[in-house]
Enzyme design. Structure first.
Site, short mmCIF file in Angstrom:
data_model
loop_
_atom_site.label_atom_id
_atom_site.label_comp_id
_atom_site.label_asym_id
_atom_site.label_seq_id
_atom_site.Cartn_x
_atom_site.Cartn_y
_atom_site.Cartn_z
CG ASP A 45 -1.72 -1.26 1.39
OD1 ASP A 45 -2.09 -1.86 0.38
OD2 ASP A 45 -1.95 -1.67 2.55
CD GLU A 202 -9.37 -2.41 -1.38
OE1 GLU A 202 -10.04 -2.25 -0.35
OE2 GLU A 202 -8.68 -3.42 -1.60
#
Length: 652
Positions: A45, A202
């Site tokens: 991430d 997302e």
């Protein structure tokens, strides 16, 4: 008949460390290029920003603290740790393993921006809410602010040109929330700005570039692709495009969940991660091309493995892994599993050693406090820990662990009658051996490609004896980070004992030693460059996650830096599957990209089934060392496929 020189190249971990090894890892090749993955370890991430001419990255570390690691770079390739923004996380007793735990529920998907003279990192824990940490310098100190009732899932901090601060957040339904100017509180409530055409959108990152607002996001999971939303207004309407779907050389995992970063020269790059099994989720660095106003990441013409560094002139920087514990403070690359108990470890009670007191009475290593961990770097890694076990108490358990679910360990079990060493998978004993003396060396060797690991031990650091069986690492969502090397000590009866750790020696080996290739096997998936071909899981040795390269209508793979030690290579042995019809002959061509010399061009016999065959072909000219060796498959007519598994270079 071919004579094979007895100079072999093997990709097995046990032999890889006989080649040149390094005590730390860098992807910088030292010649102005680098090899992806840019950091072969669990940094998922990622969010990257530029401040002046320096670059900063933050990634997910979940329940490991000190955590929320902030890194700094001069060239986007060589990274060093600036600080861990969160030294410990005291928002719930479960982060101290009191009344439970916080596996898979800690910090993740952090966003970072620099504005108003301060760094800001924002994350959402799912359980406790949203937090923003701020600091004047990337090295800290960092100040915590809690943002109650915000629900900022997968947040993307964004500062517009008028100075207003927003967060783009959500999954499938994407929202925007305005924050106060210092980003420490909600100014206006969330409003919906986009609904995805399918579930799972997302990983939100927001940018304003030219006349458009861009939201960089992904459909989650290891098969999620990178997409982009675009609008002339933050309120929408947004249009959506898939902008990257690439596996690099690790099938079938697709690069996804990335971020954009601009360079002073006007170019753009993308840092984006790939699921890599037991090692975790690891970042790649790829160029960005602007096509019709859309950012398109990746080097479509030559693959995304070996690339020119975006910024030249800065030296290689090794990422720390080994440690002799000669300082009075742990290196920032160490993280504890959950919050540390600072009263139960010391670097000063015995200078030059890390002392781990038993901090927990438990029958589970997963619930032991003060297991100190570091990320495992691929592709091949070997960690050796020197431990003094003389002050363990009966019932104490100490050792070296590969921490995930399942986990495997070398566990020293102290009892009144003496100590025993056990190789365990979770809490099940696989094999044991008696220990004599006070010093033991514990070793784990990890193949980050196959996810297979082995354990061994020694009492003199010379004669290492294997213990237990081969262990397959996994990536379980119940832990949600890659496997870590962990050093642990806990009590099953009463606290009061301790162990001392003199050092951990971590060695790394490359995928392939390309300086001695005669007689050795080159796996096709370890290419540096690729065009119009792709990797897939192979039917040969699937237990070791073998792959092959599929050519559907002509393509190329290339390897850099081939050296043959002066030996004349006249033949090549190829393992392949060819389902192209015989009337549409598929040919393999081997050539030097340096000189254009075609060393050989020969037809590949058709395979009736998907079973692999191995054939030896005589080259037209002896193979010579070259900086780039290309292997091209010509399959005219787009009927059937050729899948190449490996090459072996031979003398006559």
């Amino acid at each position: 008949m071919a004579k094979i020189l007895r100079i072999t190249v093997t990709l097995l971990v046990s032999a890889a460390f006989t080649a040149a090894t390094v005590a730390a890892q860098t992807s910088d090749n030292g010649d102005g290029t680098f090899n992806n993955p840019v950091l072969w370890a669990d940094f998922p991430d990622p969010d990257v920003i530029r401040v002046g001419e320096k670059y900063y990255m933050v990634s997910t570390s979940m329940q490991f603290f000190p955590g929320v690691t902030v890194m700094e770079s001069d060239d986007l390739v060589n990274w060093r740790i600036a600080s861990n923004a969160v030294e410990e996380f005291k928002v719930s007793p479960e982060y101290d393993m009191e009344g439970g735990h916080r596996y898979a529920k800690g910090q993740w998907a952090t966003s970072m921006r620099y504005f108003n003279g301060r760094f800001h990192v924002l994350f959402h824990t799912l359980t406790e809410g949203s937090f923003v940490y701020t600091a004047e310098e990337a090295g800290g100190p960092w100040e915590m602010n809690f943002i109650p009732d915000a629900g900022l899932y997968d947040p993307g901090l964004f500062v517009d040109r008028d100075g207003r601060v927003y967060v783009i957040h959500g999954n499938t339904e994407i929202y925007i929330t305005e924050l106060t100017a210092d980003a420490t509180a909600v100014k206006t409530p969330a409003r919906l700005i986009y609904t995805a055409h399918r579930p799972g959108l997302e990983g939100n990152k927001c940018y304003r570039i030219g006349e458009y607002y861009y939201i960089f996001c992904t459909y989650g999971g290891n098969q999620g692709t990178q997409v982009c939303l675009r609008s002339r207004s933050l309120d929408g309407p947004f249009e959506e495009r898939e902008i990257m779907s690439d596996m690099a050389n690790y099938a079938p995992m697709i690069l996804h969940q990335g971020c954009l970063v601009d360079l002073p020269d006007g170019s753009w790059w993308c840092v984006i991660f790939q699921d890599h099994g037991g090692i975790g989720r690891i970042p790649f660095l790829v160029p960005v091309h602007w096509v019709d106003g859309w950012p398109v990441p990746g080097n479509a013409m030559d693959g995304n493995i070996r690339l020119r560094k975006p910024v030249q002139g800065f030296p290689r920087t090794d990422f720390p892994t080994s440690d002799d514990f000669d300082t009075d403070r742990l290196s920032p690359h160490w993280q504890f599993n959950h919050n540390p108990d600072r009263e139960k470890y010391s670097l000063t009670e015995r200078p030059g050693w890390l002392r781990l007191h038993t901090a927990t009475v438990t029958d589970s290593l997963l619930m032991a406090r003060n297991t100190v961990c570091q990320r495992i770097f691929g592709p091949h890694s070997r960690a050796t820990v020197k431990m003094d076990i003389s002050r363990m108490l009966p019932g104490d358990r100490a050792g070296l662990v590969l921490l995930q679910n399942p986990y495997a360990s070398l566990t020293v079990c102290a009892e009144s009658g003496g100590a025993e060493l056990q190789m365990r998978v979770n809490e099940t004993v696989v094999e044991s051996a008696p220990l004599e003396g006070n010093i033991v060396y514990l070793r784990a060797e990890v193949d980050g490609v196959s996810d297979l690991a082995t354990f061994s031990y020694s009492i003199d650091n010379e004669d290492f004896r294997p213990l237990g069986n081969e262990f397959r690492m996994e990536f379980s969502l119940s832990i949600f980070v890659g496997n870590r090397y962990g050093i642990f000590n806990y009590a099953t009866r009463q606290t009061g004992g301790w162990v001392d750790v003199d050092r951990i020696d971590v060695r790394h080996a490359p995928l392939l030693d390309r300086s001695r290739l005669v007689g050795g096997t080159v796996e096709a998936e370890y290419f540096d460059h690729i065009y119009y071909a792709e990797p897939r899981l192979s039917g040969n040795h699937p237990g070791r996650r073998n792959q092959d390269i599929v050519f559907r209508d002509g393509g190329m793979i290339a390897f850099d830096g081939f050296r043959f030690d002066g030996d004349e290579v006249r033949q090549v042995e190829v393992t392949f599957v060819n389902t192209v019809p015989e009337d549409r002959t598929a040919k393999l061509e081997i050539r030097s990209a340096d000189t254009g010399t075609i060393f050989g061009r020969f037809p590949l016999p058709t395979t009736v089934t998907e079973e692999y065959q191995t054939r030896t072909f005589l080259l037209e000219y002896p193979l010579e060392p070259c900086e780039r060796l290309e292997l091209r498959v010509w399959n005219y007519g787009n009927s059937g496929t050729v899948a190449v598994d490996s090459f072996r270079f031979l003398r006559e």
